[in-house]
Design a protein around this motif. Sequence first.
Motif, PDB file in Angstrom:
ATOM      1  N   SER A   1      18.637  77.160  16.474  1.00  0.00           N
ATOM      2  CA  SER A   1      18.112  75.800  16.344  1.00  0.00           C
ATOM      3  C   SER A   1      18.966  74.790  17.098  1.00  0.00           C
TER       4      SER A   1
ATOM      5  N   SER B   1      17.901  72.611  20.260  1.00  0.00           N
ATOM      6  CA  SER B   1      17.905  71.149  20.128  1.00  0.00           C
ATOM      7  C   SER B   1      18.734  70.512  21.223  1.00  0.00           C
TER       8      SER B   1
ATOM      9  N   SER C   1      14.592  73.548  15.812  1.00  0.00           N
ATOM     10  CA  SER C   1      14.469  74.187  14.497  1.00  0.00           C
ATOM     11  C   SER C   1      13.270  75.125  14.450  1.00  0.00           C
TER      12      SER C   1
ATOM     13  N   GLY D   1      14.313  78.251  15.983  1.00  0.00           N
ATOM     14  CA  GLY D   1      15.224  78.953  15.079  1.00  0.00           C
ATOM     15  C   GLY D   1      14.488  79.709  13.991  1.00  0.00           C
TER      16      GLY D   1
END
Length: 312
Positions: free
Chosen positions: A106, A110, A153, A156
Amino acid sequence: MAWENQTFNSDLLLLGIFNHSPTHTFLFFLVLAIFSVAFMGNSIMVLLIYLNTQLHTPMYFLLSQLSLMDLRLICTTVPKMAFNYLSGSKYISMAGCATQIFFYVSLLGSECFLLAVMAYDHYTAICHPLRYTNLMRPQICGLMSAFSWILGSTDGIIDAVMTFSFSDCGSREIAHFFCDFPSLLILSCNDTSIFEEIIFICCIVMIVFPVAIIITSYAQVILAVIHMGSGEGHCKTFTTCSSHLMVVGMYYGAGLFMYPQPTSYHSPMQDKIMSVFYTILTPMLNPLIYSLHNKEVTRALMKILGKGKSGD
C-alpha cells in the motif's frame, strides 16, 4: 494445504538477512542507525511542516505526506526484523505476515502516485503561476493526496488477499527479512502465472502511468525554464525540481527492477538487497535531499531550534 485453510495462529519463518557473524552484526547495527536517521528525519519533516504556518502550502503539504509514507514504510519492516534478530526468533504469524504485505504494498503504491502529484504541483507552479492558487487549492490538493492513499491501499488489499489464496508446498521458510509477496509465491504449489500477470498490470498502472505524468510535467517545466529571462529564476527552479527528480530516480529505479519481472527472474538475495534500498535507504535519503535543497525548510528548522535555545 492451502493458506486459507490454515489458522492465523500458524507461524511462518523469516530467514532474515543477517547472521550473528561480526560482519553481519556490524551491518545490522548500521541498518538500525539508518533506521533511526530515517525515523527522526521524516518525523521532523512532518512536525516542521505542521507547526510552521509559512510551510502550509500545497508543495509542503505533499512533502509532509511523502515523509508520512516513508515513516510508516520503515516502521512496517525494520522493527520486526530487529526484534527477530535480537531475540533469536525467526517467527512471524500469518496475521502479521498479511499485515506486512498490505502496508508494504500500500505504501509503495501510494508513494508512486504521490510523486506524480508532486510533479504536477511543480508543473502548475512554474508553467501556470497565475492560476496556481486555483489549480492547487487545498481541496484539490487534499483530494489528490487522498486518492494516492486509496489507490495504494487498494493494491495492497489485492496483493495480500491473492497471495494467501494459494496452496503452499509444506515449506514455512520465507527467504527474506519481511513478508514480501514474491517470496511467498515461491512457496506455492499452484500456478501463479495469472497472479504474476495481474502484478504486471498493477505495475504498469502504478509505475508507468505516474512516470508518464512526471516526464510530461518536467518536459513542460524545462521548456518554461528555457524561456525564463532571469538567471536566478533558473537556479531556484532547477534546485526545487532536482530534489524531486533525485527521489523519483531512486524510487522508480528500484521498483522497475523488482516488480514487473516474474519471481523466477531474480534471486532471493537480489530481492533482499533491493528491498533494503527502497524500504530503508530511500526513506532516510528523502528528508535529507529535500531539506538540504530547500532554504525554507532549513530556515524553519533553524527558527524552531533558535526558539528552543532561547527558551533554555
